[in-house]
Design an enzyme around this catalytic site. Sequence first.
Site, PDB file in Angstrom:
ATOM      1  N   ALA A  77     -44.064 -32.249  63.331  1.00 47.49           N
ATOM      2  CA  ALA A  77     -42.931 -32.723  62.533  1.00 47.49           C
ATOM      3  C   ALA A  77     -43.305 -34.005  61.804  1.00 47.49           C
ATOM      4  CB  ALA A  77     -41.717 -32.954  63.425  1.00 47.49           C
ATOM      5  N   ARG A  84     -33.085 -32.819  70.318  1.00 54.79           N
ATOM      6  CA  ARG A  84     -32.121 -32.697  71.414  1.00 54.79           C
ATOM      7  C   ARG A  84     -31.789 -34.068  71.986  1.00 54.79           C
ATOM      8  NH1 ARG A  84     -35.355 -28.118  74.659  1.00 54.79           N
ATOM      9  NH2 ARG A  84     -36.996 -29.545  73.995  1.00 54.79           N
ATOM     10  N   TYR A 135     -29.828 -29.379  67.187  1.00 53.97           N
ATOM     11  CA  TYR A 135     -30.331 -28.545  66.104  1.00 53.97           C
ATOM     12  C   TYR A 135     -29.166 -27.870  65.361  1.00 53.97           C
ATOM     13  CZ  TYR A 135     -34.655 -29.155  68.765  1.00 53.97           C
ATOM     14  OH  TYR A 135     -35.725 -29.678  69.440  1.00 53.97           O
ATOM     15  N   HIS A 138     -38.833 -21.073  68.244  1.00 52.10           N
ATOM     16  CA  HIS A 138     -38.839 -20.788  66.815  1.00 52.10           C
ATOM     17  C   HIS A 138     -37.775 -19.769  66.414  1.00 52.10           C
ATOM     18  CE1 HIS A 138     -43.219 -22.271  65.904  1.00 52.10           C
ATOM     19  NE2 HIS A 138     -42.424 -23.218  66.361  1.00 52.10           N
ATOM     20  N   LYS A 152     -46.302 -22.283  62.332  1.00 55.85           N
ATOM     21  CA  LYS A 152     -47.037 -21.215  63.013  1.00 55.85           C
ATOM     22  C   LYS A 152     -47.199 -21.563  64.496  1.00 55.85           C
ATOM     23  CE  LYS A 152     -50.591 -23.641  63.947  1.00 55.85           C
ATOM     24  NZ  LYS A 152     -50.949 -23.824  65.381  1.00 55.85           N
TER      25      LYS A 152
END
Length: 330
Positions: free
Chosen positions: A16, A37, A58, A79, A97
């Site tokens: 990130a 979170r 999220y 994901h 990925k």
Amino acid sequence: MDKPVRWGILGTGKIARAFATALQDVPDAVLAGVASRSRDKAEAFAAEFHAGAAYGSYEALAQADGIDLVYVATPHPQHVSNALLALRAGKGVLVEKPFTMNANEAEQLVAAARANGLFLMEAMWTRFMPALAEVKRLIAAGEIGSVQQVVADFGFTASFGPEHRVFNPKLGGGALLDLGIYPLSIAASLLGPVLEVKAQAQLGPTGVDVQTGFTMKHASGAMSACSCSFLARTPGELTVSGSRGHIRMNTMFHRARSITVALDDGSTRTIATPYLGNGYVHEVIEAQRCWRAGLIESPGMTHEETLALMRVMDEIRRQIGLRYDADDAS
């Protein structure tokens, strides 16, 4: 300049941070929000990267106004649920990925994007790097003749404890999902769809693969040999060979700053292939281009190819005896 594209990032880990850094190098991109979170982590990340807002869940970011595209940077097993959150909220999504844990989960995401006409792409950033574009240009020009083989490796010494995400099966650990996806994806990009794969692996104490090797036969008739490892610091190079010579992507193929062409007449030359920022810039530019154009997928990383590659990894895992909780839920 077009109106800036407003990004939201789910997660505050290493990947990130790399993505947020890349956004700063794209003039028409803005980090509108970040979610974790832990609200404290989200706020610290937002302060460091000058995000417009910080969210303690999220769900809150997915539902927020003022966000166009969401980048999913959470651990592998999250994901599918995180991307679905964003898609169901009407956001375009870029998923780090490996796209998901298995092909079944990948199919869920693609179905949701297609049903709602929303942009969705696997964040295989190497697909959009200048080095790969130059290799493809040279191949198309017939530089190395009829292309027949790719050899690629990706490995580093992972000196982490067993609880670390790369070794933890609950977090989708294992060399294949973390590293093997790179040579797999680029081999398919160069040689075409995979028809058959044969794999062997060494499983570690936690039950995930610590190194894996696999050979593939492609639709073009060409073959590839790929490997990944958490035990060895490998060269990280890729060589694509044809009837007249070969091209090597130098010094870590996924972020090669140059490529070398060697031909059967004895000639060699090295071509500079510099990239912008930390490399992730190029996938940001592509995602924004597609989203602005109203596309639901990128021609450089289509839904069908992502699904096909997930199926190949499922088959590799079947052959080496590696299962995750997500496989039992499928």
